[in-house]
Scaffold this motif. Structure first.
Motif, PDB file in Angstrom:
ATOM      1  N   SER A   3       0.837  -1.204   0.000  1.00 57.28           N
ATOM      2  CA  SER A   3       0.000   0.000   0.000  1.00 57.28           C
ATOM      3  C   SER A   3       0.869   1.251   0.000  1.00 57.28           C
ATOM      4  N   PHE A   4       0.292   2.373  -0.484  1.00 55.28           N
ATOM      5  CA  PHE A   4       0.976   3.662  -0.396  1.00 55.28           C
ATOM      6  C   PHE A   4      -0.062   4.769  -0.258  1.00 55.28           C
ATOM      7  N   VAL A   5       0.383   5.885   0.329  1.00 55.64           N
ATOM      8  CA  VAL A   5      -0.513   6.988   0.655  1.00 55.64           C
ATOM      9  C   VAL A   5       0.149   8.316   0.277  1.00 55.64           C
ATOM     10  N   PHE A   6      -0.570   9.141  -0.488  1.00 51.43           N
ATOM     11  CA  PHE A   6      -0.151  10.515  -0.728  1.00 51.43           C
ATOM     12  C   PHE A   6      -0.884  11.418   0.269  1.00 51.43           C
ATOM     13  N   THR A   7      -0.141  12.351   0.850  1.00 51.80           N
ATOM     14  CA  THR A   7      -0.737  13.340   1.748  1.00 51.80           C
ATOM     15  C   THR A   7      -0.502  14.736   1.179  1.00 51.80           C
ATOM     16  N   CYS A   8      -1.578  15.474   0.987  1.00 51.71           N
ATOM     17  CA  CYS A   8      -1.506  16.849   0.506  1.00 51.71           C
ATOM     18  C   CYS A   8      -1.855  17.770   1.672  1.00 51.71           C
ATOM     19  N   SER A   9      -1.112  18.874   1.803  1.00 54.39           N
ATOM     20  CA  SER A   9      -1.378  19.790   2.911  1.00 54.39           C
ATOM     21  C   SER A   9      -1.039  21.221   2.517  1.00 54.39           C
ATOM     22  N   THR A  10      -1.585  22.161   3.269  1.00 56.20           N
ATOM     23  CA  THR A  10      -1.330  23.575   3.034  1.00 56.20           C
ATOM     24  C   THR A  10      -1.371  24.301   4.367  1.00 56.20           C
TER      25      THR A  10
END
Length: 228
Positions: free
Chosen positions: A66-73
């Protein structure tokens, strides 16, 4: 303005007024255009079950893990959404922003998920000035007196090294390009001529790890050249 928001976008100018011997006198400054672009988000990649290795070509993930992208600001606006853009597909994943971030989970890595994942560059800002006061803002946009000078300034709050700004002019197929210095660039026009009438907008472009990223265009500034 202790905390700028989108309502503060627009053109500003100073006006000085004085009454002498019962007669009013008024003088106005050049206008300054203020835009409030969204800050560029960040993107990170993890693999909860340790299927991720970083190599010279980028992230290598073992098939089936499994893999996870995390987007943040750090922009503190309520709500909003994040779009995860994948070069290998016409689809864009969308998740609501919760506490200024969102996660995009891929439970089982497959070959068709190879490709480039990104978030779009923040839109730059554009402003117009006239060093010798040949600029007046009217209902149709910026009015510049023929023969006077004017300068467009493009800027961004994205803190990437280098990059360039493109000044796009609707009245010509030519695009002026200047390197970004301290996240900005200036485009000078020493003598205003009628053929320079039209709409001007900025685009920011930067190359990172052999990939070129391009922002969206700013809203255009309309320029009209008027006679003296």
């Amino acid at each position: 303005m202790p905390e700028v928001n989108f309502d503060n976008e627009g053109s500003y100018q100073c006006q000085y007024k004085i009454t002498v011997a019962g007669q009013d006198f008024t003088s106005s400054s050049d206008s300054v255009s203020l835009s409030v672009p969204l800050q560029q988000p960040s993107i990170s990649l993890t693999s909860p079950n340790r299927g991720l290795v970083w190599g010279p070509e980028g992230a290598q993930i073992t098939r089936g893990f499994s893999f996870v992208f995390t987007c943040s600001t750090s922009s503190h606006y309520p709500g909003g959404v994040f779009h995860l853009i994948f070069s290998g597909s016409n689809l864009t994943n969308t998740e609501p922003a919760v506490n200024q971030s969102a996660s995009f989970s891929f439970p089982v890595a497959e070959y068709e998920q190879q490709g480039n994942y990104s978030l779009p560059l923040q839109q730059p800002s554009i402003s117009l000035t006239s060093p010798n006061r040949g600029l007046v803002w009217g209902p149709e946009g910026a009015q510049i007196t023929r023969g006077f000078s004017f300068v467009f300034t493009c800027s961004t709050s994205s803190h990437y090294p280098g990059g360039v700004f493109h000044l796009i002019f609707s009245g010509s197929n030519l695009t002026n390009t200047e390197p970004a210095v301290n996240q900005s660039a200036s485009f000078s026009f020493p003598v205003a001529e009628y053929e320079q009438q039209g709409n001007y907008s900025c685009v920011y472009e930067v190359t990172l790890s052999s990939r070129t990223f391009t922002s969206t265009q700013t809203a255009p500034i309309s320029v009209v050249i008027k006679s003296k």
